[in-house]
Design an enzyme around this catalytic site. Structure first.
Site, mmCIF file in Angstrom:
data_model
loop_
_atom_site.group_PDB
_atom_site.id
_atom_site.type_symbol
_atom_site.label_atom_id
_atom_site.label_comp_id
_atom_site.label_asym_id
_atom_site.label_seq_id
_atom_site.Cartn_x
_atom_site.Cartn_y
_atom_site.Cartn_z
ATOM 1 N N SER A 30 1.656 -21.317 47.519
ATOM 2 C CA SER A 30 0.706 -22.040 47.558
ATOM 3 C C SER A 30 0.714 -22.955 46.073
ATOM 4 O O SER A 30 1.536 -22.645 45.329
ATOM 5 C CB SER A 30 -0.573 -21.206 47.422
ATOM 6 N N GLY A 31 -0.161 -23.893 46.050
ATOM 7 C CA GLY A 31 0.082 -24.834 44.840
ATOM 8 C C GLY A 31 -1.490 -25.087 44.489
ATOM 9 O O GLY A 31 -2.341 -24.653 45.083
ATOM 10 N N ARG A 32 -1.392 -25.340 43.271
ATOM 11 C CA ARG A 32 -2.849 -25.632 42.550
ATOM 12 C C ARG A 32 -2.766 -26.578 41.548
ATOM 13 O O ARG A 32 -1.553 -27.078 41.012
ATOM 14 C CB ARG A 32 -3.509 -24.324 42.083
ATOM 15 N N ASP A 35 8.610 -22.385 36.831
ATOM 16 C CA ASP A 35 7.277 -21.478 36.898
ATOM 17 C C ASP A 35 7.000 -20.584 36.163
ATOM 18 O O ASP A 35 6.362 -20.415 35.163
ATOM 19 C CB ASP A 35 6.441 -21.522 38.065
ATOM 20 N N THR A 70 5.077 -14.048 44.485
ATOM 21 C CA THR A 70 5.891 -13.770 45.518
ATOM 22 C C THR A 70 7.441 -13.428 45.349
ATOM 23 O O THR A 70 7.887 -12.374 46.063
ATOM 24 C CB THR A 70 6.030 -15.285 46.392
ATOM 25 N N ASN A 114 15.722 -11.186 39.062
ATOM 26 C CA ASN A 114 14.916 -11.320 40.329
ATOM 27 C C ASN A 114 14.771 -10.118 40.918
ATOM 28 O O ASN A 114 15.657 -9.298 41.271
ATOM 29 C CB ASN A 114 15.268 -12.564 41.151
ATOM 30 N N GLY A 174 -0.343 -13.751 39.806
ATOM 31 C CA GLY A 174 -1.013 -13.304 40.794
ATOM 32 C C GLY A 174 -1.183 -11.813 40.875
ATOM 33 O O GLY A 174 -2.162 -10.924 40.975
#
Length: 515
Positions: free
Chosen positions: A27-29, A257, A279, A316, A426
């Site tokens: 998603s983007g915001r 990010d 994610t 990761n 998130g």
């Protein structure tokens, strides 16, 4: 999302108004930030999905791409909404996104094709071929980057001899590509450039040796720029068409990010670790120099550059992708589960019934994740999760084990001790995951802020706009700590709990060794 202790007049004390464009893998915001006078408030201007697009190429092979034009269009809509929210003109814009993926421009600056998604299968067999040409030891000594088939170096090597790469004149990573469309400037911001496995981590420049190994045309890689510097002004035509202020500056923030998220880690001590949880989960430490030892390479840790000369020493972990993709599979099957109910049910499931290694490559590509998890449990001789709640418990316990294992290894390799683990992004809303992580690691977990990436993006912009009280990372983090809601989870250090986690970790090691 609106956060925290904003004054009744957000412009009090000469607050600056900045827009953060934060593009994640799902998603983007666009968020409007008001920063100044010891206050920080954030208002969501727009949120939109970022769904991959599957096509079939000329050979009949299925390919996975990003809808980058759609992302750009939705970004412009979000910026227009942000410009209407503040009551005063925007001071600047900053863009961050996921790493490694890129767009190619021709000699006239036009986009060549649609950018590939890092989960596309075209790179599956490329890394061994690359390592035949350049030893892993040499690549790691230059870049300090962990070896993954998704890395930009590997992606480019997979396109050798293709017409698209032959005609390309400039490569821009995703946030740099959007910045180019806004301003016309072609640069590579350092924190994201360092993830490509084409960047010399010591010299802070592109490596000619690895560019040659990727077999890319000379001059394809653009000039690099540090975060916190001007990129350029939004084109007059773009500004007028979308209701943006004339001459609106675009600032290079930590465009990876995770780099922006780490800026917003509310650390009050240097002895901290972090998990940027979405994610993907990025688990690691903040250092002032890279760790380029053979042990670090064998452990597949990465040295990505951060804001203000820092190094993000991390690894990761597959992250909440396993749960997100499971929920998508359940929806396709007509089972639409509410995430809060699912987590509540998972908290009542039997602990440690089944645990697995979330970094198993079988989980990387999109597909029927519940079936893959079931197969992994069978191969390990463990019970197959029979309900969505049981599978969710399996995923979250497995992630907590992976976080603990990764953090412990990072501390050993970097000769660093940590007293607290910060979980941002998130995933910090997932109370069960936070508590499981505290228990698995045996140290307190501080959860929050949720929008760490956007907040780090905004803080770098605010400093660039002249907020002298944000002189360094300690000052930025103090503002986060005083304004953002945080929650602390204490570990269960009882002998029974400690023993149970140790046994679960042993089972994961045994299953990984057998596979």
């Amino acid at each position: 999302m609106t956060a925290t202790r904003a004054t009744s007049d957000p412009t009090a004390g000469g607050a600056v108004h900045c827009a953060a464009v934060d593009l994640g893998a799902s998603s983007g915001r666009v968020l409007l930030g008001r920063i100044g006078g010891g206050e920080l408030s954030v208002t969501e201007a727009a949120r939109f999905p970022n769904d991959p697009v599957r096509t079939v190429d000329g050979s009949g092979v299925s390919r996975l791409h990003w809808d980058v034009l759609g992302l750009y269009q939705r970004t412009l809509g979000g910026l227009a909404a942000a410009a209407q929210l503040g009551g005063t003109p925007l001071s600047s814009v900053g863009i961050d996104s996921w790493a490694v993926d890129y767009g190619l421009l021709d000699a006239e600056g036009a986009l060549l094709g649609t950018p590939f998604h890092y989960r596309d299968a075209r790179t599956e067999d490329i890394l061994p071929e690359l390592l035949d040409d350049v030893p892993a030891e040499r690549i790691y000594d230059i870049t300090g980057i962990q070896f993954m088939p998704i890395n930009t170096l590997v992606q480019l090597r997979s396109r050798t001899g293709r017409a698209q790469l032959d005609h390309a004149r400039t490569l821009l990573l995703i946030p740099d590509l959007l910045g180019y469309w806004l301003t016309g400037e072609r640069v590579a911001e350092v924190t994201n450039a360092s993830t490509t496995q084409l960047f010399d981590v010591r010299a802070r420049r592109w490596s000619p040796e690895l560019a040659d190994a990727a077999r890319i045309p000379p001059g394809l890689l653009p000039p690099v720029r540090e975060p916190g510097l001007p990129l350029g002004a939004v084109h007059d035509e773009v500004a007028s068409h979308h209701g943006l202020p004339a001459g609106l500056p675009v600032v290079t923030v930590g465009s990876h990010d995770t780099a922006s998220a780490v800026v917003a880690v509310p650390a009050t001590t240097e002895r901290f670790g972090y998990v940027s949880c979405g994610t993907w989960s990025l688990v690691g430490l903040e250092l002032d120099h890279p760790v380029l030892t053979d042990d670090s390479r064998r452990a597949n840790f990465t040295n990505e550059l951060g804001v203000d000369g820092t190094v993000r020493y991390l690894r990761n972990v597959m992250g909440l992708w396993l749960l997100q993709e499971s929920m998508r599979a359940w929806r396709i099957a007509g089972q639409d589960h509410d995430i809060e109910r699912l987590l509540a049910d998972a908290s009542r499931e039997q602990p440690f019934r089944s645990v697995l290694d979330p970094d198993d490559p079988v989980f990387l590509a999109p597909g029927d994740m519940p079936a893959r998890i079931a197969d992994a449990c069978r191969r390990a001789g463990q019970p197959v999760p029979e309900t969505p709640a049981a599978l969710t418990r399996c995923v979250l316990e497995s992630l907590a084990l992976a976080y603990a294992r990764t953090l412990r290894t990072a501390c050993e390799l970097a000769d660093r001790q940590v007293d607290v683990l910060h979980l941002v992004g998130g995933g910090c809303r997932n109370e069960l995951l936070c508590q499981l992580t505290a228990d698995a690691c045996g140290i307190p977990v501080v959860a929050g802020p949720v929008e760490a990436t956007a907040l780090g993006n905004l803080l770098v912009q605010a400093r660039a706009a002249g907020r002298s009280e944000l002189a360094g990372l300690p000052e930025m983090r103090a503002l986060i700590t005083s304004t953002q809601p945080l929650r602390r989870y204490e570990p269960d250090r009882s002998a029974a709990t400690t023993s149970a986690w140790a046994e679960a970790a042993r089972r994961v090691r045994a299953a990984s060794s057998a596979s």
